[in-house]
Scaffold this motif. Structure first.
Motif, PDB file in Angstrom:
ATOM      1  N   MET A 204       0.796  -1.244   0.063  1.00 20.52           N
ATOM      2  CA  MET A 204      -0.006  -0.061  -0.041  1.00 20.52           C
ATOM      3  C   MET A 204       0.928   1.361   0.006  1.00 20.52           C
ATOM      4  O   MET A 204       1.511   1.409   1.101  1.00 20.52           O
ATOM      5  CB  MET A 204      -0.988   0.030   1.249  1.00 20.52           C
ATOM      6  N   ASP A 205       1.104   1.965  -1.248  1.00 19.78           N
ATOM      7  CA  ASP A 205       1.851   3.146  -1.401  1.00 19.78           C
ATOM      8  C   ASP A 205       1.391   4.429  -1.049  1.00 19.78           C
ATOM      9  O   ASP A 205      -0.084   4.519  -1.305  1.00 19.78           O
ATOM     10  CB  ASP A 205       2.538   3.135  -2.734  1.00 19.78           C
ATOM     11  N   ILE A 206       1.691   5.436  -0.599  1.00 20.80           N
ATOM     12  CA  ILE A 206       1.566   6.709  -0.243  1.00 20.80           C
ATOM     13  C   ILE A 206       2.416   7.683  -0.750  1.00 20.80           C
ATOM     14  O   ILE A 206       3.314   7.529  -1.071  1.00 20.80           O
ATOM     15  CB  ILE A 206       1.359   7.047   1.327  1.00 20.80           C
ATOM     16  N   ASN A 207       2.016   8.935  -0.928  1.00 13.92           N
ATOM     17  CA  ASN A 207       2.779  10.046  -1.655  1.00 13.92           C
ATOM     18  C   ASN A 207       3.624  10.597  -0.664  1.00 13.92           C
ATOM     19  O   ASN A 207       4.923  10.927  -0.940  1.00 13.92           O
ATOM     20  CB  ASN A 207       1.939  10.955  -2.226  1.00 13.92           C
ATOM     21  N   ASP A 208       3.364  10.583   0.652  1.00 14.72           N
ATOM     22  CA  ASP A 208       4.353  11.459   1.676  1.00 14.72           C
ATOM     23  C   ASP A 208       3.912  10.729   2.890  1.00 14.72           C
ATOM     24  O   ASP A 208       3.004   9.949   2.892  1.00 14.72           O
ATOM     25  CB  ASP A 208       4.185  12.632   1.369  1.00 14.72           C
ATOM     26  N   ARG A 209       4.558  10.978   3.945  1.00 13.92           N
ATOM     27  CA  ARG A 209       4.348  10.693   5.183  1.00 13.92           C
ATOM     28  C   ARG A 209       3.381  11.680   6.288  1.00 13.92           C
ATOM     29  O   ARG A 209       3.235  11.750   7.336  1.00 13.92           O
ATOM     30  CB  ARG A 209       5.838  10.622   6.197  1.00 13.92           C
ATOM     31  N   PRO A 250       9.659   2.521  -1.422  1.00 14.20           N
ATOM     32  CA  PRO A 250      10.010   2.341  -0.126  1.00 14.20           C
ATOM     33  C   PRO A 250       8.969   2.943   0.974  1.00 14.20           C
ATOM     34  O   PRO A 250       8.882   2.277   2.003  1.00 14.20           O
ATOM     35  CB  PRO A 250      11.308   3.410  -0.064  1.00 14.20           C
ATOM     36  N   GLU A 251       8.009   3.943   0.510  1.00 12.11           N
ATOM     37  CA  GLU A 251       6.859   4.233   1.315  1.00 12.11           C
ATOM     38  C   GLU A 251       5.940   3.297   1.672  1.00 12.11           C
ATOM     39  O   GLU A 251       5.075   3.355   2.819  1.00 12.11           O
ATOM     40  CB  GLU A 251       6.298   5.553   0.701  1.00 12.11           C
ATOM     41  N   ALA A 252       5.865   2.239   0.915  1.00 16.63           N
ATOM     42  CA  ALA A 252       4.993   0.909   1.197  1.00 16.63           C
ATOM     43  C   ALA A 252       5.496  -0.042   2.275  1.00 16.63           C
ATOM     44  O   ALA A 252       4.900  -0.938   2.520  1.00 16.63           O
ATOM     45  CB  ALA A 252       4.562   0.268  -0.030  1.00 16.63           C
ATOM     46  N   ALA A 253       6.906   0.036   2.513  1.00 16.10           N
ATOM     47  CA  ALA A 253       7.450  -1.010   3.374  1.00 16.10           C
ATOM     48  C   ALA A 253       7.000  -0.735   5.017  1.00 16.10           C
ATOM     49  O   ALA A 253       6.726   0.152   5.237  1.00 16.10           O
ATOM     50  CB  ALA A 253       9.090  -0.865   3.264  1.00 16.10           C
ATOM     51  N   PHE A 254       6.745  -2.122   5.251  1.00 16.99           N
ATOM     52  CA  PHE A 254       6.462  -1.927   6.752  1.00 16.99           C
ATOM     53  C   PHE A 254       7.423  -1.351   7.829  1.00 16.99           C
ATOM     54  O   PHE A 254       6.964  -0.723   8.684  1.00 16.99           O
ATOM     55  CB  PHE A 254       6.157  -3.448   7.228  1.00 16.99           C
ATOM     56  N   TYR A 255       8.625  -1.703   7.275  1.00 19.23           N
ATOM     57  CA  TYR A 255       9.721  -0.778   8.201  1.00 19.23           C
ATOM     58  C   TYR A 255      10.377  -0.062   7.563  1.00 19.23           C
ATOM     59  O   TYR A 255      10.600   0.058   6.085  1.00 19.23           O
ATOM     60  CB  TYR A 255      10.738  -1.915   8.618  1.00 19.23           C
ATOM     61  N   ASP A 256      10.690   1.224   8.106  1.00 20.74           N
ATOM     62  CA  ASP A 256      11.563   2.306   7.641  1.00 20.74           C
ATOM     63  C   ASP A 256      12.933   1.706   7.618  1.00 20.74           C
ATOM     64  O   ASP A 256      13.259   0.594   7.757  1.00 20.74           O
ATOM     65  CB  ASP A 256      11.295   3.520   8.112  1.00 20.74           C
ATOM     66  N   ARG A 257      14.047   2.689   6.675  1.00 25.05           N
ATOM     67  CA  ARG A 257      15.314   2.280   6.587  1.00 25.05           C
ATOM     68  C   ARG A 257      16.070   1.851   7.881  1.00 25.05           C
ATOM     69  O   ARG A 257      16.998   1.034   7.865  1.00 25.05           O
ATOM     70  CB  ARG A 257      16.029   3.090   5.743  1.00 25.05           C
ATOM     71  N   GLU A 258      15.811   2.438   8.995  1.00 25.71           N
ATOM     72  CA  GLU A 258      16.285   2.228  10.363  1.00 25.71           C
ATOM     73  C   GLU A 258      15.671   1.018  11.074  1.00 25.71           C
ATOM     74  O   GLU A 258      16.061   0.812  12.245  1.00 25.71           O
ATOM     75  CB  GLU A 258      16.113   3.363  11.218  1.00 25.71           C
TER      76      GLU A 258
END
Length: 307
Positions: A204-209, A250-258
């Motif tokens: 599920m992608d989004i445009n921003d946070r 990347p915005e669709a991922a369950f975990y962020d980069r950290e």
């Protein structure tokens, strides 16, 4: 560690597609790496599915428009044989034909009847692995390929093709969310084929946070999971990646980069590992019996008597 503890099935996103397997996508893709990963997964008891044997575009099959029909078909079959000879029996499911109605460059050239030979070859060389068809734009609004997908599945089954599961890619965005009631209606339509339904590539992608986008992402992930989990024909659910550092969106991922769990990732965890996870402590009756209703799955039971 996260994979082993949190997920009970994985899918190779690109590695088993034709160009990566044959070394056409650079040094980051090679079959030795895939086989090593499979060895590791086997050791962890984690099954994997395969994506994909056939994708009817020349760039995805390493063919070109200048080939004859026979050359194209021979080339595709050779790509099948190469992977099946190495991987037969090692995974639980193959996407035999990916995007059968969205991409038809090769099938329009060689004819749909030729694809029946591809299905038969997959069954012949890998008799134990379940064979699936896989398409997108079915569950996400506006469901533009739904009727064509049903027609193609019906035709394949009528021709005796060994289609054993129906896949739904399920790539959503804020513009393509579908009410859960409509999700269930569409699943009902495809359940009429009498085959297991598989959510193969959810995100599920989004445009921003922005807070509203983040909340919609979490709410829809929860509602979609509940809908597909509730449907008796749905066999399995796979996320198309889970970490922002290795995700096509990347915005669709369950975990962020950290490796911080995002709200929609928490919605997944709360359902799968809390609400739908049976963890009970019981006391036996005078006859030594204890009963509990649990969700489908594998259980570990520990019993104690007289200390």
């Amino acid at each position: 560690q996260v994979v082993r503890e949190r997920f009970n099935r994985v899918v190779f996103e690109n590695d088993l597609k034709t160009p990566p397997w044959f070394g056409r996508w650079g040094k980051n893709y090679n079959r030795e790496q895939v086989l090593a990963a499979l060895d590791w997964l086997d050791g962890q008891g984690i099954p994997a599915r395969r994506h994909t044997l056939f994708w009817a575009e020349h760039k995805h099959m390493l063919t070109d428009a200048g080939m004859t029909v026979r050359e194209i078909k021979n080339n595709v079959e050779a790509r099948f044989r190469d992977r099946l000879a190495v991987l037969a029996g090692r995974l639980v499911e193959w996407d035999v034909h990916n995007h059968p109605v969205m991409f038809t460059e090769i099938t329009e050239r060689i004819g749909w009847e030729a694809t029946l030979d591809f299905w038969r070859l997959a069954r012949e060389m890998d008799p134990r692995t379940r064979l699936a068809i896989n398409e997108g734009s079915i569950l996400p609004f506006p469901h533009r390929l739904k009727e064509k997908y049903k027609e193609r599945i019906a035709w394949l089954l009528a021709q005796g093709a060994p289609v054993e599961a129906i896949g739904f890619m399920s790539h959503f965005s804020t513009a393509t969310v579908t009410p859960p009631e409509r999700i269930l209606e569409i699943l009902d339509e495809f359940a009429g084929f009498g085959l297991p339904l598989v959510v193969t590539e959810f995100d599920m992608d989004i445009n921003d946070r922005h807070p509203e986008e983040v909340q919609l992402q979490a709410d829809f992930t929860r509602d979609f999971l509940i809908a597909v989990f509730s449907h008796p024909a749905v066999d399995s659910f796979l996320s198309w990646g889970f970490w922002a550092g290795q995700h096509w969106k990347p915005e669709a991922a369950f975990y962020d980069r950290e490796w911080n769990l995002r709200p929609h990732g928490r919605a997944y965890m709360d359902l799968v590992f809390d609400e739908w996870w049976t963890n009970e402590v019981l006391t036996a009756d005078e006859q030594g019996r204890a009963e509990v209703d649990g969700f489908k799955g594998e259980y570990e039971v520990t019993a104690a008597a007289n200390g």
